[in-house]
Design an enzyme around this catalytic site. Structure first.
Site, PDB file in Angstrom:
ATOM      1  N   SER A   2       0.849  -1.193   0.000  1.00 18.30           N
ATOM      2  CA  SER A   2       0.000   0.000   0.000  1.00 18.30           C
ATOM      3  C   SER A   2       0.884   1.242   0.000  1.00 18.30           C
ATOM      4  O   SER A   2       1.996   1.231   0.534  1.00 18.30           O
ATOM      5  CB  SER A   2      -0.843  -0.009   1.277  1.00 18.30           C
ATOM      6  N   TYR A  34      -1.697  -0.934  10.902  1.00 22.69           N
ATOM      7  CA  TYR A  34      -1.974  -1.500   9.572  1.00 22.69           C
ATOM      8  C   TYR A  34      -0.786  -1.267   8.634  1.00 22.69           C
ATOM      9  O   TYR A  34      -0.282  -2.183   7.988  1.00 22.69           O
ATOM     10  CB  TYR A  34      -3.249  -0.870   8.980  1.00 22.69           C
ATOM     11  N   LYS A  51       2.156  -3.845   6.627  1.00 24.96           N
ATOM     12  CA  LYS A  51       2.557  -3.834   5.205  1.00 24.96           C
ATOM     13  C   LYS A  51       4.067  -3.661   5.086  1.00 24.96           C
ATOM     14  O   LYS A  51       4.726  -4.344   4.300  1.00 24.96           O
ATOM     15  CB  LYS A  51       1.839  -2.709   4.453  1.00 24.96           C
ATOM     16  N   ARG A  97      -5.509  12.958  -3.251  1.00 29.11           N
ATOM     17  CA  ARG A  97      -5.143  11.534  -3.369  1.00 29.11           C
ATOM     18  C   ARG A  97      -5.119  11.109  -4.839  1.00 29.11           C
ATOM     19  O   ARG A  97      -5.750  11.716  -5.693  1.00 29.11           O
ATOM     20  CB  ARG A  97      -6.176  10.647  -2.656  1.00 29.11           C
TER      21      ARG A  97
HETATM   22  P1  NAD Z   1     -10.957  -6.892   1.191  1.00 27.83           P
HETATM   23  O1  NAD Z   1     -11.169  -6.881   2.655  1.00 27.83           O
HETATM   24  O2  NAD Z   1     -12.115  -6.666   0.304  1.00 27.83           O
HETATM   25  O3  NAD Z   1     -10.252  -8.275   0.763  1.00 27.83           O
HETATM   26  C1  NAD Z   1      -9.383  -8.983   1.623  1.00 27.83           C
HETATM   27  C2  NAD Z   1      -9.854 -10.422   1.653  1.00 27.83           C
HETATM   28  O4  NAD Z   1      -8.989 -11.198   2.489  1.00 27.83           O
HETATM   29  C3  NAD Z   1     -11.263 -10.573   2.215  1.00 27.83           C
HETATM   30  O5  NAD Z   1     -12.037 -11.354   1.317  1.00 27.83           O
HETATM   31  C4  NAD Z   1     -11.060 -11.297   3.540  1.00 27.83           C
HETATM   32  O6  NAD Z   1     -12.149 -12.136   3.852  1.00 27.83           O
HETATM   33  C5  NAD Z   1      -9.771 -12.063   3.281  1.00 27.83           C
HETATM   34  N1  NAD Z   1      -8.966 -12.377   4.473  1.00 27.83           N
HETATM   35  C6  NAD Z   1      -8.542 -11.519   5.435  1.00 27.83           C
HETATM   36  N2  NAD Z   1      -7.806 -12.179   6.339  1.00 27.83           N
HETATM   37  C7  NAD Z   1      -7.729 -13.475   5.934  1.00 27.83           C
HETATM   38  C8  NAD Z   1      -7.128 -14.639   6.468  1.00 27.83           C
HETATM   39  N3  NAD Z   1      -6.435 -14.632   7.614  1.00 27.83           N
HETATM   40  N4  NAD Z   1      -7.270 -15.799   5.791  1.00 27.83           N
HETATM   41  C9  NAD Z   1      -7.974 -15.849   4.632  1.00 27.83           C
HETATM   42  N5  NAD Z   1      -8.585 -14.776   4.106  1.00 27.83           N
HETATM   43  C10 NAD Z   1      -8.472 -13.599   4.747  1.00 27.83           C
HETATM   44  O7  NAD Z   1      -9.798  -5.843   0.874  1.00 27.83           O
HETATM   45  P2  NAD Z   1      -9.287  -5.266  -0.522  1.00 27.83           P
HETATM   46  O8  NAD Z   1      -9.672  -3.852  -0.585  1.00 27.83           O
HETATM   47  O9  NAD Z   1      -9.655  -6.176  -1.631  1.00 27.83           O
HETATM   48  O10 NAD Z   1      -7.721  -5.318  -0.239  1.00 27.83           O
HETATM   49  C11 NAD Z   1      -6.929  -6.423  -0.649  1.00 27.83           C
HETATM   50  C12 NAD Z   1      -5.509  -6.214  -0.147  1.00 27.83           C
HETATM   51  O11 NAD Z   1      -5.013  -4.983  -0.656  1.00 27.83           O
HETATM   52  C13 NAD Z   1      -5.379  -6.127   1.377  1.00 27.83           C
HETATM   53  O12 NAD Z   1      -4.185  -6.775   1.762  1.00 27.83           O
HETATM   54  C14 NAD Z   1      -5.278  -4.626   1.625  1.00 27.83           C
HETATM   55  O13 NAD Z   1      -4.551  -4.343   2.802  1.00 27.83           O
HETATM   56  C15 NAD Z   1      -4.529  -4.172   0.392  1.00 27.83           C
HETATM   57  N6  NAD Z   1      -4.790  -2.746   0.068  1.00 27.83           N
HETATM   58  C16 NAD Z   1      -6.064  -2.336  -0.088  1.00 27.83           C
HETATM   59  C17 NAD Z   1      -6.327  -0.988  -0.374  1.00 27.83           C
HETATM   60  C18 NAD Z   1      -7.742  -0.487  -0.535  1.00 27.83           C
HETATM   61  O14 NAD Z   1      -7.952   0.715  -0.445  1.00 27.83           O
HETATM   62  N7  NAD Z   1      -8.736  -1.327  -0.790  1.00 27.83           N
HETATM   63  C19 NAD Z   1      -5.252  -0.086  -0.493  1.00 27.83           C
HETATM   64  C20 NAD Z   1      -3.961  -0.552  -0.330  1.00 27.83           C
HETATM   65  C21 NAD Z   1      -3.729  -1.911  -0.048  1.00 27.83           C
HETATM   66  C1  UD1 Z   2      -6.975   5.269   3.579  1.00 27.20           C
HETATM   67  C2  UD1 Z   2      -6.012   4.739   4.610  1.00 27.20           C
HETATM   68  C3  UD1 Z   2      -4.803   4.164   3.913  1.00 27.20           C
HETATM   69  C4  UD1 Z   2      -5.241   3.114   2.906  1.00 27.20           C
HETATM   70  C5  UD1 Z   2      -6.214   3.779   1.933  1.00 27.20           C
HETATM   71  C6  UD1 Z   2      -6.737   2.852   0.918  1.00 27.20           C
HETATM   72  C7  UD1 Z   2      -6.394   6.166   6.569  1.00 27.20           C
HETATM   73  C8  UD1 Z   2      -5.811   7.187   7.479  1.00 27.20           C
HETATM   74  N1  UD1 Z   2      -5.639   5.807   5.524  1.00 27.20           N
HETATM   75  O1  UD1 Z   2      -6.299   6.244   2.825  1.00 27.20           O
HETATM   76  O2  UD1 Z   2      -3.929   3.568   4.841  1.00 27.20           O
HETATM   77  O3  UD1 Z   2      -4.123   2.599   2.219  1.00 27.20           O
HETATM   78  O4  UD1 Z   2      -7.331   4.274   2.687  1.00 27.20           O
HETATM   79  O5  UD1 Z   2      -7.670   2.004   1.494  1.00 27.20           O
HETATM   80  O6  UD1 Z   2      -7.476   5.646   6.799  1.00 27.20           O
HETATM   81  N2  UD1 Z   2     -12.250  11.781   3.352  1.00 27.20           N
HETATM   82  C9  UD1 Z   2     -13.233  12.669   3.715  1.00 27.20           C
HETATM   83  N3  UD1 Z   2     -14.398  12.173   4.227  1.00 27.20           N
HETATM   84  C10 UD1 Z   2     -14.628  10.833   4.389  1.00 27.20           C
HETATM   85  C11 UD1 Z   2     -13.614   9.933   4.011  1.00 27.20           C
HETATM   86  C12 UD1 Z   2     -12.427  10.445   3.510  1.00 27.20           C
HETATM   87  O7  UD1 Z   2     -13.071  13.870   3.586  1.00 27.20           O
HETATM   88  O8  UD1 Z   2     -15.713  10.448   4.875  1.00 27.20           O
HETATM   89  C13 UD1 Z   2     -11.011  12.315   2.770  1.00 27.20           C
HETATM   90  C14 UD1 Z   2      -9.756  11.947   3.538  1.00 27.20           C
HETATM   91  O9  UD1 Z   2      -9.466  12.904   4.517  1.00 27.20           O
HETATM   92  C15 UD1 Z   2      -8.717  11.910   2.393  1.00 27.20           C
HETATM   93  C16 UD1 Z   2      -9.523  11.452   1.180  1.00 27.20           C
HETATM   94  O10 UD1 Z   2     -10.891  11.742   1.489  1.00 27.20           O
HETATM   95  O11 UD1 Z   2      -8.225  13.193   2.143  1.00 27.20           O
HETATM   96  C17 UD1 Z   2      -9.381   9.964   0.898  1.00 27.20           C
HETATM   97  O12 UD1 Z   2      -9.679   9.255   2.072  1.00 27.20           O
HETATM   98  P1  UD1 Z   2      -9.810   7.663   2.097  1.00 27.20           P
HETATM   99  O13 UD1 Z   2     -10.669   7.208   0.994  1.00 27.20           O
HETATM  100  O14 UD1 Z   2     -10.195   7.256   3.486  1.00 27.20           O
HETATM  101  O15 UD1 Z   2      -8.327   7.172   1.762  1.00 27.20           O
HETATM  102  P2  UD1 Z   2      -6.947   7.585   2.461  1.00 27.20           P
HETATM  103  O16 UD1 Z   2      -7.143   8.333   3.706  1.00 27.20           O
HETATM  104  O17 UD1 Z   2      -6.081   8.173   1.412  1.00 27.20           O
END
Ligand code: NAD
Ligand code: UD1
Length: 343
Positions: free
Chosen positions: A124, A148, A152, A230
């Site tokens: 991430s 969190y 990572k 962002r």
């Molecule tokens: P998500 O929660 O939709 O998907 C994660 C999946 O992993 C879920 O289906 C959950 O049931 C499964 N899971 C969690 N722990 C597990 C375990 N111990 N054993 C088996 N399954 C397990 O999340 P996502 O948004 O699809 O994110 C996927 C990955 O990307 C995560 O590692 C997350 O940290 C990373 N990531 C997500 C974002 C984002 O904004 N969505 C941003 C940066 C990184």
């Molecule tokens: C968040 C996580 C980050 C993660 C990323 C993707 C935090 C502090 N960071 O990032 O670790 O990798 O999600 O899942 O949670 N915002 C509002 N109102 C809201 C929600 C968000 O104004 O109700 C603003 C936030 O302040 C930010 C932007 O929208 O400026 C994006 O926010 P968000 O979608 O939560 O993502 P990040 O904070 O960038």
């Protein structure tokens, strides 16, 4: 190839399963369904016309994981499984370290035992912590600012150590920026449980009337309109990035990190106004105080992914908003089946 996808029923995982199947791969999903529904994988089959082999297994259960490797010839692993809510990680750090770190250690041990050394890992942009300058490049010093993010960062370091110990390993660390949007079919998308933490799912729920109004966290950041900036990236672009990373790790050993972002930053107010244009109605919002832990500006330099993975994003903010909206309108209760709702 036979690809094991951990966390494949989740938001990014399910979109990546579609791309894998469309590229002719066989997909085996391991997911404990702690933050997802099996329905997502049924929908992936509906989109692609192809079946997925599914195991409801927790990565903490190493014995069951061994069985998956014994029953399948696995060529590579895409590792999404993990917990991802930043706020929750602050209140439940042990749960996050246990699930994300121990889960990954188990997976790596079982992979090594079975001679599988190829992995694409979901990292991430959070690993960049607080930086003085943007855009963010892969060689900047890394820093975690919450549990969190620390999971990572630790996993990235663990994977580096594995590669030092055994040069057979080939690992791509994909640093996602802000994934949004949904598959254009409207069949799969993000299905947050409870009130969303992230901006776009919050906006879509306000737009359909499930939430009364959006709180904009902070109007006094050093950005053009005072709100946070962002790098929003369409989840299908992100999924395609995994296919490109897979192709790369099959050819080149070692560990390499890649930013998956568009390279363009948008403010919260720009996202709101784009969304309003797409749906043709106003989103009620108030600007309130900053959210603790938020940074002012984050966007990627995606050059390395372009050069080494031949990957670049193709979908802009309008399409991200359109696809998020379609998913929300067609699935107002997420993956909850209609028959379940009537019970
Ligand atoms: P998500 O929660 O939709 O998907 C994660 C999946 O992993 C879920 O289906 C959950 O049931 C499964 N899971 C969690 N722990 C597990 C375990 N111990 N054993 C088996 N399954 C397990 O999340 P996502 O948004 O699809 O994110 C996927 C990955 O990307 C995560 O590692 C997350 O940290 C990373 N990531 C997500 C974002 C984002 O904004 N969505 C941003 C940066 C990184
Ligand atoms: C968040 C996580 C980050 C993660 C990323 C993707 C935090 C502090 N960071 O990032 O670790 O990798 O999600 O899942 O949670 N915002 C509002 N109102 C809201 C929600 C968000 O104004 O109700 C603003 C936030 O302040 C930010 C932007 O929208 O400026 C994006 O926010 P968000 O979608 O939560 O993502 P990040 O904070 O960038």
């Amino acid at each position: 190839m036979n690809i094991l996808v951990t966390g494949g029923a989740g938001y990014i995982g399910s979109h990546t399963c579609v791309e894998l199947l469309n590229n002719g791969h066989e997909v085996i999903v391991v997911d404990n369904l702690s933050n997802s529904k099996i329905e997502a994988l049924d929908r992936v089959t509906k989109i692609t016309g192809k079946e997925i082999k599914f195991y409801q297994i927790d990565l903490l259960d190493k014995v069951s994981l061994h069985k998956v490797f014994a029953q399948n010839e696995i060529d590579a692993v895409i590792h999404f499984a993990g917990l991802k809510a930043v706020g929750e990680s602050v209140t439940l750090p042990l749960r996050y370290y246990q699930n994300n770190i121990t889960g990954t250690l188990n997976l790596c041990e079982v992979m090594e035992h079975n001679g599988v050394y190829k992995m694409v890992f979901s990292s991430s942009a959070t690993v960049y912590g607080l930086q003085e300058t943007v855009p963010l490049t892969e060689d900047m010093p890394l820093q975690a600012i919450n549990p969190y993010g620390r999971t990572k960062l630790m996993i990235e370091e663990i994977l580096e150590d594995l590669n030092l110990s055994n040069k057979n390993w080939s690992i791509a660390l994909l640093r996602y920026f802000n994934p949004v949007g949904a598959h254009h079919s409207g069949l799969i998308g993000e299905d947050p449980s409870g009130i969303p933490n992230n901006l776009v799912p919050y906006i879509t729920q306000v737009a359909v009337g499930q939430l009364p109004k959006l709180n904009v966290y902070g109007g006094d950041y050093p950005t053009p309109d005072g709100t946070g900036v962002r790098d929003y990236i369409h989840v299908v672009d992100l999924a395609v990035g995994h296919i490109k990373a897979l192709e790369r790790i099959m050819m080149v050993n070692g560990v390499a990190a890649y930013n998956l972002g568009t390279g363009t930053g948008y403010s919260v107010l720009e996202v709101i106004s784009t969304f309003e244009r797409v749906i043709g109605k106003k989103i009620p919002y108030s600007v309130i105080e900053r959210r603790p832990g938020d940074i002012a500006i984050s966007y990627a330099n995606p050059h390395k992914a372009k050069v080494e993975l031949d990957w670049t994003s193709t979908k802009g903010l309008v399409q991200m908003c359109e696809d998020s909206w379609q998913w929300q309108v067609e699935n107002p209760t997420g993956y909850e089946r209609k028959d379940e709702l009537n019970v």
